[in-house]
Design a protein around this motif. Structure first.
Motif, PDB file in Angstrom:
ATOM      1  N   ALA A 421      -0.293  10.468   5.755  1.00  0.00           N
ATOM      2  CA  ALA A 421      -0.101   9.289   6.600  1.00  0.00           C
ATOM      3  C   ALA A 421      -1.339   9.046   7.457  1.00  0.00           C
ATOM      4  N   ARG A 422      -1.913  10.102   7.973  1.00  0.00           N
ATOM      5  CA  ARG A 422      -3.120   9.953   8.776  1.00  0.00           C
ATOM      6  C   ARG A 422      -4.302   9.485   7.916  1.00  0.00           C
ATOM      7  N   THR A 423      -4.331   9.943   6.664  1.00  0.00           N
ATOM      8  CA  THR A 423      -5.392   9.506   5.763  1.00  0.00           C
ATOM      9  C   THR A 423      -5.264   8.017   5.456  1.00  0.00           C
ATOM     10  N   ILE A 424      -4.044   7.575   5.221  1.00  0.00           N
ATOM     11  CA  ILE A 424      -3.827   6.135   4.987  1.00  0.00           C
ATOM     12  C   ILE A 424      -4.220   5.352   6.224  1.00  0.00           C
ATOM     13  N   GLN A 425      -3.947   5.920   7.396  1.00  0.00           N
ATOM     14  CA  GLN A 425      -4.356   5.271   8.634  1.00  0.00           C
ATOM     15  C   GLN A 425      -5.880   5.117   8.683  1.00  0.00           C
TER      16      GLN A 425
END
Length: 504
Positions: A421-425
């Motif tokens: 999720a942080r990577t997609i962010q």
């Protein structure tokens, strides 16, 4: 937005077709959304019929008759502008702005230095592929008797469409990405179930198999174990050099398989692009050739893969640390380095696709949709993936995905998903800095609808459990910076008994 251009000499026939039912009865409520001022004054907001079509055709043909041009000359220019169906319906007001800007850029209107041409843009709604579109019909004879130049008109139209995509926040495509749109054969085979169309299912499977493979040979084996028909393309005169591949789902009895080349599925799924993930040695090339030949001949898989183990928290913690380290390195990569950002998007999309394959039992669920949304970031116009150093790859993904096909622990899933999720962010913030509105909207939807469903049933990740950098308070997946996620549904993954058969 894809332009399709034709030229002709019969404006009456063209206009009659546009206000008629269409070849597949797809023309509903034909009306103008833009056009020359006089024609808009006459027909704006009116549903068109045969009489109005004939009147508009006479007006479009007026300059030709007035200045004595030969009626057999190709003096009518027609262009359809189609959106990808995921854009939905644009609406008449938006179409008016888009088409007017397009015709200004193409030098048909009074916005240019030359006399204007007479033109109209007819809107019917969606075609049989689900693409919202308009048809533009224009005279090539200007009001002063000079001719509009058709030189390089397709290239000019493509350039205008790229500018309009950026200006209006539409899906950005290249000249070849129309291949991503559903063909008539696909629509007929799949009906109107576009979200679950064969192309998207196959894309997810191929992406999952590629992400979970440590070698090209293993990639071939996993596609076959995932019940895909694999057909390699050998170099001319060779049965050892593979230059590409195509795949198909196993068809129902009496049906022929519908094949897609890797590049037809996505630009980053060509064999050339996929090979950037794997080491190229003589042994690996020989093993890959063995598997490609066996696939072509319908023979048994030649080599075996090592067995995997169930996903535990230690495996997940290592994977989460690896993802965090890749993301940390990406902080130093400028927004303008499209190649490295495309690699990150491909790696992230591949993990989500493989997770979907293992957990969603063929459904077009939230993992599959998120994988597709993130994967679009790896397919920017002009992108060419090249090998990257190991620190910028998710090197431990294969072991993680082997475990995902078995019995993943909820906390292990949560630790990895938190980092994804942080990577997609991070990818979202890259598009934000680049001003790419269409990609922002696509990732916004993924956060708001799909990631919220995935996050709902997963446990909170305490900081001491992750050891992969700062972990937010409970609800971390739903509280990322950038898109705000409000969970609306719980996501219940259904395990596949056979998974991807990664342990074979």
């Amino acid at each position: 937005m894809i332009p399709k251009i034709t030229k002709g000499s019969r404006p009456h026939g063209i206009m009659a077709y546009l206000v008629g039912p269409g070849r597949h009865n797809e023309h509903t409520d034909p009306h103008l959304v833009a056009g020359s001022p006089l024609l808009m004054a006459w027909f704006d907001d009116a549903q068109l019929n045969a009489d109005s079509a004939a009147e508009m055709a006479r007006e479009i043909d007026l300059n030709r008759r007035t200045f004595g041009f030969d009626s057999g000359e190709q003096h009518v220019w027609q262009c359809s502008l189609s959106l990808h169906y995921e854009e939905g319906e644009l609406g008449d007001e938006k179409w008016r702005d888009v088409v007017q800007s397009f015709m200004d850029k193409m030098d048909f209107t009074e916005a240019g230095a030359k006399a204007p041409c007479t033109w109209v843009a007819v809107h019917h709604g969606q075609n049989v592929k689900g693409n919202d579109h308009v048809h533009i019909v224009a005279s090539r004879i200007r009001e002063d008797g000079t001719k509009w130049s058709a030189g390089n008109d397709f290239r000019r139209a493509q350039s205008a469409c790229r500018e309009l995509e950026r200006e209006h926040g539409l899906r950005q495509v290249s000249g070849t990405t129309s291949q991503r749109w559903l063909s008539r054969a696909e629509v007929e085979r799949q009906g109107q179930e576009r979200d679950g169309a064969a192309r998207f299912r196959i894309e997810r499977t191929v992406r999952a198999c590629a992400m979970g493979s440590d070698s090209e040979a293993q990639f071939v084996r996993r596609m076959r174990r995932a019940q895909l028909i694999v057909r390699p393309r050998f170099a001319s005169g060779s049965d050892a050099v593979v230059t590409g591949f195509s795949v198909a789902e196993r068809p129902a009895q009496g049906m022929r398989p519908l094949f897609f080349g890797g590049g037809k599925l996505a630009k980053d799924l060509t064999l050339t692009a996929l090979r950037t993930r794997w080491d190229d040695t003589l042994d690996s090339a020989t093993e890959a050739t063995d598997e490609w030949r066996a696939a072509k001949r319908g023979q048994r898989i030649v080599h075996r893969d090592p067995e995997g183990s169930a996903l535990d928290e230690n495996t997940a913690r290592k994977m989460a640390q690896e993802i965090r380290e890749v993301r940390r390195r990406m902080r130093a990569v400028p927004v303008s380095d499209h190649q490295q950002w495309a690699h990150l998007a491909r790696e992230t999309s591949g993990m989500l696709a493989a997770w979907s394959f293992a957990a969603e039992d063929g459904r077009d669920g939230p993992l599959a949709r998120t994988a597709r949304a993130v994967g679009r970031s790896a397919q920017r116009p002009g992108m060419r993936l090249e090998p990257l150093p190991a620190p910028l790859r998710f090197a431990g993904t294969a072991a993680f995905l082997v475990a995902m096909s078995q019995a993943p622990a909820p906390m292990a899933q949560a630790m990895v998903m938190s980092q994804l999720a942080r990577t997609i962010q991070s990818i979202y913030q890259m598009h934000q800095a680049a001003g790419e509105l269409a990609e922002l909207r696509r990732l916004d939807d993924a956060f708001a609808h799909d990631l919220a469903q995935i996050a709902g049933p997963l446990p909170d990740v305490p900081e001491e459990a992750a050891h992969a950098g700062p972990v937010q308070a409970p609800g971390a997946l739903r509280e990322t910076q950038g898109p705000t996620v409000a969970p609306r549904h719980h996501y219940a993954a259904t395990s596949r008994s056979e998974g991807m058969e990664m342990d074979r």
